[in-house]
Write an enzyme that holds these catalytic residues in place. Structure first.
Site, PDB file in Angstrom:
ATOM      1  N   CYS A 417     -30.294  12.861 -15.060  1.00  0.00           N
ATOM      2  CA  CYS A 417     -29.300  13.204 -16.074  1.00  0.00           C
ATOM      3  C   CYS A 417     -28.572  11.982 -16.616  1.00  0.00           C
ATOM      4  CB  CYS A 417     -28.300  14.211 -15.518  1.00  0.00           C
ATOM      5  SG  CYS A 417     -27.320  13.615 -14.118  1.00  0.00           S
ATOM      6  N   HIS A 461     -23.476  16.426 -12.785  1.00  0.00           N
ATOM      7  CA  HIS A 461     -24.376  16.432 -13.941  1.00  0.00           C
ATOM      8  C   HIS A 461     -23.686  15.739 -15.112  1.00  0.00           C
ATOM      9  CE1 HIS A 461     -27.862  17.721 -16.106  1.00  0.00           C
ATOM     10  NE2 HIS A 461     -27.187  18.466 -16.978  1.00  0.00           N
ATOM     11  N   ASP A 477     -27.821  19.769 -23.705  1.00  0.00           N
ATOM     12  CA  ASP A 477     -28.209  19.243 -22.391  1.00  0.00           C
ATOM     13  C   ASP A 477     -29.645  18.730 -22.470  1.00  0.00           C
ATOM     14  OD1 ASP A 477     -28.634  18.589 -19.789  1.00  0.00           O
ATOM     15  OD2 ASP A 477     -28.003  20.506 -18.950  1.00  0.00           O
TER      16      ASP A 477
END
Length: 652
Positions: A417, A461, A477
């Site tokens: 991420c 995240h 995302d």
């Protein structure tokens, strides 16, 4: 003063026997253990090995003073090497543990033993500065009991009498604890608590794991490898799907080519207007201690709790650092529009890029802008399609060079991420779309015990928010766009491999049960703050108690508890002889059935009278009275203990 000096000199000449020395060392070990468990592993293991080595080396005679001084200096240098020179709670606690580890090197006399035990009892209290969980509490109680047992043993040694059995000492210690327990409970429940502390607890020299104000390549690997809980959430009513659980933390706007950081002065601006969607989520959020002020919450929080405020990036920030576990009541709703009228200064920061980094990414963004025209959504979709087709999710990545985003997008195309959110934001800015990195947690794990959700630190995240005309900030995302067949080496896979099928043995269920118990501890003990104390008697129909009313209740109940303590202690003083106390208790048992002994009647005459009226019970009483008289006036070695047990067990 002369009497105290004489007592101290006398203790200095009383040598410890083998048993008393062992008890003193055991009490110190019990006290040191909770502190060692909360220090960095290198220091905890080092001090834990040093203490028994010191005890063995000094078993026959104390170590020389110069050697103890050298060891103390070495311990101090070790603490500074691991924790640095910045003062903090853990620095002070580590120095205390270091001195305790060396203290057994001078254990020889009664005074040394009392000094060691008294000094060691500071360690459990110091451990509470680092962690206030149930394990530390249990270990602290064990250390306290071991200290009382040891002090009792040392008192017998000073008096020159044979030490009682462990059962007898446990009984005596248990009575002492029982006498003081009511006063301790009254103080916990009723002593007025301050809404805000008079002084702050010093910060730690080493930060706790958790979200930070920056994100650099590889900086999150330690956090994402930590499976301990960061938060626990219990929903009231509607529960979001797991893919909707984005727990918003710090918003990172500034980028220097390698590290994303929070813009402090922009974050101080008032939060922008938000129009919430129709969905509402109401939940209780219990956050573990982080020593930071960021309070993660579901996107986007609608009601600001007391003692917190919203930053310009719409992140919750508490008034004080979260140094202990705390519970918050929150409401959130997905936004319909979010900051539609973007401030020029915010837009400028959300488009800024360092001029001498990532030239290939910047060129690609300009190319996509020319091809898409004014269609921002087409650029976003094109980037997501590229990620879905060509990129791999893996934790097995190396540190990038100067042009980190170029290397990720055009060379490796592998990462997690950190890499996806950073590269996507740079690409969007290169195409003229305002973008920023949002950090926090995503998802969660439902604990069947208690029906609540656990958000672990490994759920940390980073995602992206892009600004679109008419909608404002929109969450994207890019990590979630990776195709399932291109996901390798995830945290879950590593945990499963390390577990080796432990879930089949019930370890997972045990962990859920342990976490449920930890949550109960946080709620009942750590979460008992000033607000809950003032509402303590609300189930009885009483309203919110003011501090003056709480103080009056505390004084009343404390006086009652103290009176009970004084009566019990005075009763013991009136009858110092345990044999007499047991004999009088036996007489009171017979008095309850009408066969009491008048004060003028001798013990043997009373027993003979009872035996004549009730032969079955009276014969046993007559035998006990003969033994009682013989022991009182012609004691037999070792017979008193057996008689005490028989007197306590006998029932009419």
């Amino acid at each position: 003063m002369s009497a105290l000096t004489a007592t101290s000199d006398a203790q200095a000449h009383v040598l410890l026997d083998r048993g008393s020395r062992g008890w003193a060392l055991a009490a110190a070990a019990f006290a040191l253990l909770p502190l060692l468990l909360n220090l960095p592993s290198s220091l905890g293991l080092g001090f834990g090995l040093t203490a028994p080595v010191m005890a063995l080396l000094a078993w026959r005679k104390p170590l020389p003073a110069w050697l103890r001084a050298v060891l103390a200096l070495a311990m101090i240098l070790a603490v500074l090497a691991v924790l640095g020179t910045r003062p903090g709670r853990d620095t002070g606690c580590a120095l205390l543990a270091a001195m305790l580890a060396i203290k057994p090197s001078e254990l020889r006399t009664l005074r040394d033993a009392r000094s060691l035990v008294g000094f060691a009892l500071f360690a459990p209290f110091a451990a509470f500065l680092l962690d206030q969980g149930p394990l530390v509490m249990l270990l602290a109680v064990a250390a306290f009991l071991a200290g009382l047992l040891t002090l009792q043993r040392l008192a017998d040694l000073e008096a020159g009498i044979a030490p009682p059995t462990l059962k007898q000492r446990l009984t005596t210690t248990g009575r002492l604890v029982a006498i003081g327990l009511p006063l301790a409970l009254v103080a916990f429940w009723l002593f007025p608590r301050l809404g805000t502390p008079l002084w702050g607890v010093p910060e730690r020299a080493l930060a706790r794991p958790g979200l930070s104000d920056s994100m650099s390549p590889g900086g999150w690997l330690d956090l994402m490898a930590d499976d301990t809980p960061a938060m626990r959430a219990q929903f009231h009513g509607a529960t979001p799907r797991v893919d909707q659980m984005y727990w918003r933390g710090p918003v990172l706007l500034d980028y220097d080519g390698r590290t994303w950081t929070r813009s402090r002065w922009l974050e101080a601006l008032p939060p922008p207007p938000v129009q919430s969607g129709p969905v509402r989520w109401s939940y209780d959020l219990e956050v573990e201690a982080t020593d930071r002020r960021d309070l993660p919450a579901l996107d986007l929080v609608t009601d600001i709790p007391q003692d917190a405020h919203l930053s310009h990036g719409f992140s919750l920030v508490t008034a004080r650092p979260l140094s202990v576990a705390a519970r918050w009541q929150l409401q959130s709703a997905p936004p319909a529009t979010f900051d539609v009228q973007l401030r020029p200064t915010v837009r400028q920061h959300a488009l800024a890029l360092p001029p001498d980094h990532d030239p290939r990414t910047r060129a690609l963004g300009r190319q996509w802008r020319q091809e898409a025209g004014d269609n921002d959504q087409a650029i976003i979709d094109r980037a997501l399609d590229w990620i879905r087709a060509d990129f791999i999710y893996t934790l097995d990545t190396g540190l990038p060079g100067r042009n980190a985003v170029d290397e990720f997008l055009f060379d490796t195309r592998r990462g997690f991420c950190e890499h996806f959110s950073s590269a996507f934001t740079v690409l969007m800015r290169s195409a003229g779309i305002p973008a920023r990195v949002v950090t926090g947690y995503t998802g969660g794990y439902r604990n069947p015990f208690g029906d609540y959700w656990i958000v672990r630190r490994m759920d940390a995240h980073a995602w992206v928010e892009v600004w679109l005309d008419g909608r404002g900030w929109v969450r994207v995302d890019p990590t979630a766009a990776v195709a399932p067949e291109r996901i390798y080496d995830t945290l879950e896979q590593r945990a499963a491999n390390a577990g080796g099928g432990m879930e089949m043995l019930g370890v997972s269920s045990f962990g859920d049960l342990a976490d449920w118990m930890r949550r109960g501890w946080n709620d009942l003990v750590l979460g008992f703050d000033a607000t809950r104390q003032q509402a303590l008697l609300s189930p009885l129909g009483l309203g919110k108690l003011q501090p003056s009313q709480l103080l009056a209740l505390f004084i009343a109940f404390a006086a009652f508890a103290l009176a009970g303590m004084v009566w019990l202690l005075a009763r013991g003083e009136r009858e110092r002889d345990p044999l007499l106390r047991a004999w009088h208790r036996l007489g009171r048992r017979y008095a309850r059935i009408g066969l009491g002994r008048p004060a003028h009647e001798p013990a043997l005459a009373w027993a003979t009278r009872v035996a004549a009226a009730h032969p079955r019970s009276g014969q046993a009483l007559l035998a006990l009275s003969h033994r009682f008289a013989a022991t009182r006036y012609a004691p037999v070695q070792g017979g008193m203990r057996k008689l005490l047990d028989d007197l306590q067990r006998h029932r009419p």
